[in-house]
Structure formats: structure tokens, C-alpha cells
Design a protein around this motif. Structure first.
Motif, short mmCIF file in Angstrom:
data_model
loop_
_atom_site.label_atom_id
_atom_site.label_comp_id
_atom_site.label_asym_id
_atom_site.label_seq_id
_atom_site.Cartn_x
_atom_site.Cartn_y
_atom_site.Cartn_z
N LYS A 153 1.72 2.11 13.42
CA LYS A 153 1.38 1.31 12.45
C LYS A 153 1.62 1.70 11.08
CE LYS A 153 -3.59 3.32 12.13
NZ LYS A 153 -4.18 4.30 12.98
N TYR A 154 1.44 1.02 10.09
CA TYR A 154 1.70 1.55 8.52
C TYR A 154 0.62 0.77 7.26
CZ TYR A 154 6.04 3.22 11.37
OH TYR A 154 6.67 4.72 12.23
N SER A 155 0.47 0.72 6.26
CA SER A 155 0.20 0.58 5.56
C SER A 155 0.76 -1.05 5.20
CB SER A 155 -0.62 1.37 5.00
OG SER A 155 -1.33 0.87 4.06
N PHE A 207 8.75 4.87 2.05
CA PHE A 207 6.70 5.07 1.64
C PHE A 207 6.43 4.75 2.65
CE2 PHE A 207 8.47 0.65 0.72
CZ PHE A 207 7.83 0.07 2.36
N TRP A 208 7.02 5.07 3.75
CA TRP A 208 6.11 4.64 4.93
C TRP A 208 6.13 6.12 6.22
CZ3 TRP A 208 6.90 -0.22 7.26
CH2 TRP A 208 6.00 -1.61 6.59
N ILE A 209 7.55 6.75 5.11
CA ILE A 209 7.63 8.41 6.58
C ILE A 209 6.71 9.53 5.39
CG2 ILE A 209 9.22 9.83 6.82
CD1 ILE A 209 11.21 7.74 6.07
N LYS A 244 15.82 10.92 -3.32
CA LYS A 244 15.40 9.51 -3.90
C LYS A 244 14.76 9.59 -4.19
CE LYS A 244 16.40 4.13 -1.98
NZ LYS A 244 16.35 3.98 -1.44
N LEU A 245 13.31 9.40 -3.47
CA LEU A 245 11.35 9.25 -4.02
C LEU A 245 11.72 9.80 -4.92
CD1 LEU A 245 9.87 9.26 -0.21
CD2 LEU A 245 10.80 6.76 -1.84
N LEU A 300 3.11 -3.10 -0.08
CA LEU A 300 2.90 -3.92 -1.19
C LEU A 300 3.39 -3.17 -2.65
CD1 LEU A 300 0.57 -6.72 0.23
CD2 LEU A 300 3.14 -7.13 -0.18
N GLY A 301 2.69 -1.74 -2.51
CA GLY A 301 3.08 -1.33 -3.83
C GLY A 301 1.38 -1.09 -5.26
#
Length: 338
Positions: free
Chosen positions: A62-64, A107-109, A121-122, A69-70
Motif C-alpha cells: 500500500k502506498y500513501s 516518492f513511494w520507494i 534524481k531525488l 499528492l505532495g
């Protein structure tokens, strides 16, 4: 909470549950579903696409929605369910059309599982505050906190040798060469403190995989060194008195206060380093010299009138005689060994 507020909360909760059920009904034929955990919305889906882009064993998690949406939080309201449903449908279309890529959802990793190209990149787009927070977590994970003493040393290490330099970065700014230049403006170009700052900033960059041309920040000339000022006898005596007579505004005197004053006095009288003071061989008992036929009486023995001591340090063993001034032995109460 008033009765009116309680009723409003109940209605909001009912609307949310109804909206969530309807959303999952819409998503029933899609590879994505919605769920709520502790007041936050999450998307759930399975994929065999690994974080580095390769294909492997299928995994589900599951991912936020908030991260998608930042925002800080995507609360459990009917309005947010509608927003989350729209994002879920977009994600579903990518999964079904085989155009899904973790590059678009990095952003989910978890940080520890980021592939090198995404880490670069991040990191190049992260604000300084976020990078420092992650670096602090890494520091905490790699230092010893197993005992109170170890925890104190590790915490102090972060607060004294890392944080002062990292805090010079613009908090909300992007970590790049301009941010580094801004941080280094606080130090003289040829100072050793600036070199320390560069070292800490380089550690931050290396941890996050950010490539920086550090040559442009290095000073090619000779580093300046502070010229020590020789203290007067009055200043030395005043320093000992400040330690010996110090009285905290609150609480009791430190149990080590007399030891600190004694160490200060020995270093002042004999010109010793701290470890040489601790290594005095004839402090409280006689000592036989290892190479010559000489037995030294104890330092605090009245027969040792010249207060000769034998110690060793980084430069080797040495016999130290006739301290200057000899009167300071009594003034600093050095024969009263703590």
C-alpha cells in the motif's frame, strides 16, 4: 466536544465510509484499490516491475495518497476519497497499458531501496532540510547508542561535528552548488573551519549520491593558523581560581571540580599535556627509572623537594624536574591529589 460537533463527526465518518465503498466498487475491475489506515488514505496494487525497472517477482503493498499528492496528510473525508479515486484510475491505466514506471512514483520507494539513478534524481530535487533529516537517520543507525555513555558521545558527535555545518544550508532551498556556496560564506576562505564544513557537506552529498565538483570550493593556498597568545602569570592563576571556586547557580558543585583544578594546575606548572599528566609514574609512590640507577620518590612525598616527576606521552618518556614556578605547587594545592 459538543453534541452538534459529535453529530457532525458521525455524519462525516458515515459519508467517508460510503464514499470509500463506492470508490472501491468503481475500482473492482481495476488492479488498484483504496484503503484507509489511521486517518490516511492509501492505494494498494500489485506489480512485477522492480524499483530499478526490471521485471521480477510480483509484490503487493500500500502506498500513501498524501505522498502522491505532495501533502502532509490526506485525511479520511469523502472529498479526499474522490481525489484519491481519480489518482487510482490514472495509476490503473498505466498498469494496464504497461506504461507504469517507478521513476514516476519514486516518492513511494523506501530510501534504502532506491536504485542509483532515482537516488540521484531525488536528491537533486530534495530540499536541504529533508536531506539532512535522512542523513541524521543514517547517522543514528550507524553509531553506538547501546549505553547511556555511548548514546551521549554519539549524540554529542552529531550536535558538535555535523549539525553546526549542515545548519548553514538554506533550510527550504535545493541542495546544490549555490546552496553550498551560501553555507560556506560563514567561514573565512583559508580557515580550517571552512575545510571541516566542506568535509561534512561532502559527506551529506555522498550519502545521497549527489555529484558535486568540490574542487571549486577547495582553497589552494596555505591554511591560516591561529597564533597562540602567551598567558600572563596572573591570567593562569585566575584560570585556576575560576575552576576551583566555581559555584553553579543551581545544584551542587561537580564531584570532578577538584580534579579539573588539579589537572589544570599540573599542566600549567609542568607544561604537560592532559594524557602526560595522567601517565605520571611516581604520583603517589616511588618509581625506579628504567634506564639509569635512580629511584624517584613519590610526587607528594615531602622528600621530593624539587617535585621531579616521570611521565610518558606521544613523544616518549621524560623526566620532568624543577617545575616553574615552584611556588605554584602549593598555590594550586597540587600535593593534594584528588
Amino acid at each position: 466536544m459538543s453534541q452538534k460537533q459529535a453529530i457532525s463527526c458521525q455524519l462525516s465518518s458515515i459519508k467517508f465510509k460510503q464514499a470509500l465503498a463506492k470508490a472501491n466498487n468503481v475500482l473492482s475491475s481495476h488492479p488498484v484499490s483504496l484503503t484507509a489506515v489511521k486517518g490516511n488514505l492509501y492505494l494498494q496494487f500489485s506489480t512485477n516491475i522492480q524499483f530499478d525497472g526490471s521485471r521480477g517477482k510480483k509484490f503487493r503493498s500500500k502506498y500513501s495518497v498524501a505522498k502522491l499528492l505532495g501533502v502532509h496528510k490526506c485525511a479520511d473525508t469523502a472529498e479526499n476519497v474522490a481525489i484519491a479515486l481519480e489518482e487510482a484510475l490514472k495509476l490503473s491505466r498505466r498498469l494496464l497499458s504497461s506504461t507504469f514506471s517507478w521513476d514516476d512514483y519514486s516518492f513511494w520507494i523506501p530510501s534504502a531501496k532506491l536504485p542509483p539513478h532515482l537516488k540521484q534524481k531525488l536528491a537533486s530535487s530534495h530540499i536541504c532540510q529533508e536531506l539532512i533529516a535522512e542523513y541524521k537517520d543514517y547517522y543514528w543507525a550507524t553509531h553506538d547508542f547501546s549505553t547511556p555513555e555511548a548514546a551521549y558521545r554519539s549524540t554529542r558527535g552529531w550536535q558538535k561535528t555535523y549539525l553546526p555545518f549542515l545548519q548553514k544550508l538554506p533550510t527550504e532551498g535545493i541542495f546544490n552548488e549555490n546552496a553550498i556556496l551560501q553555507a560556506l560564506q560563514a567561514y573565512k576562505v583559508n580557515s580550517r573551519t571552512r575545510q571541516q564544513a566542506i568535509s561534512r557537506l561532502k559527506g551529506l552529498a555522498n550519502y545521497h549520491g549527489i555529484k558535486i565538483n568540490w574542487d571549486k570550493f577547495q582553497y589552494s593556498g596555505k591554511l591560516a593558523s591561529k597564533k597562540a597568545r602567551e598567558l600572563s602569570e596572573e591570567e593562569i592563576i585566575a584560570g585556576w581560581q575560576n575552576i576551583k571556586q566555581y559555584q553553579p547557580k543551581r545544584g551542587k558543585k561537580s564531584k570532578y571540580q577538584d580534579l579539573f583544578a588539579w589537572m589544570y594546575g599540573m599542566m600549567a606548572v609542568y607544561g604537560l599535556r592532559n594524557h602526560e599528566t595522567l601517565n605520571i609514574q611516581n604520583l603517589t609512590q616511588p618509581f625506579k627509572h628504567p634506564t639509569i640507577n635512580l629511584i624517584l620518590p613519590a610526587f607528594n612525598d615531602p622528600s621530593n623537594q624539587d617535585k621531579v616527576i616521570y611521565t610518558y606521552g606521544k613523544t616518549g618518556d621524560r623526566l620532568q624536574a624543577l617545575p616553574y614556578p615552584l611556588a605554584w605547587i602549593k598555590l594550586f594545592e597540587l600535593e593534594n591529589i584528588p
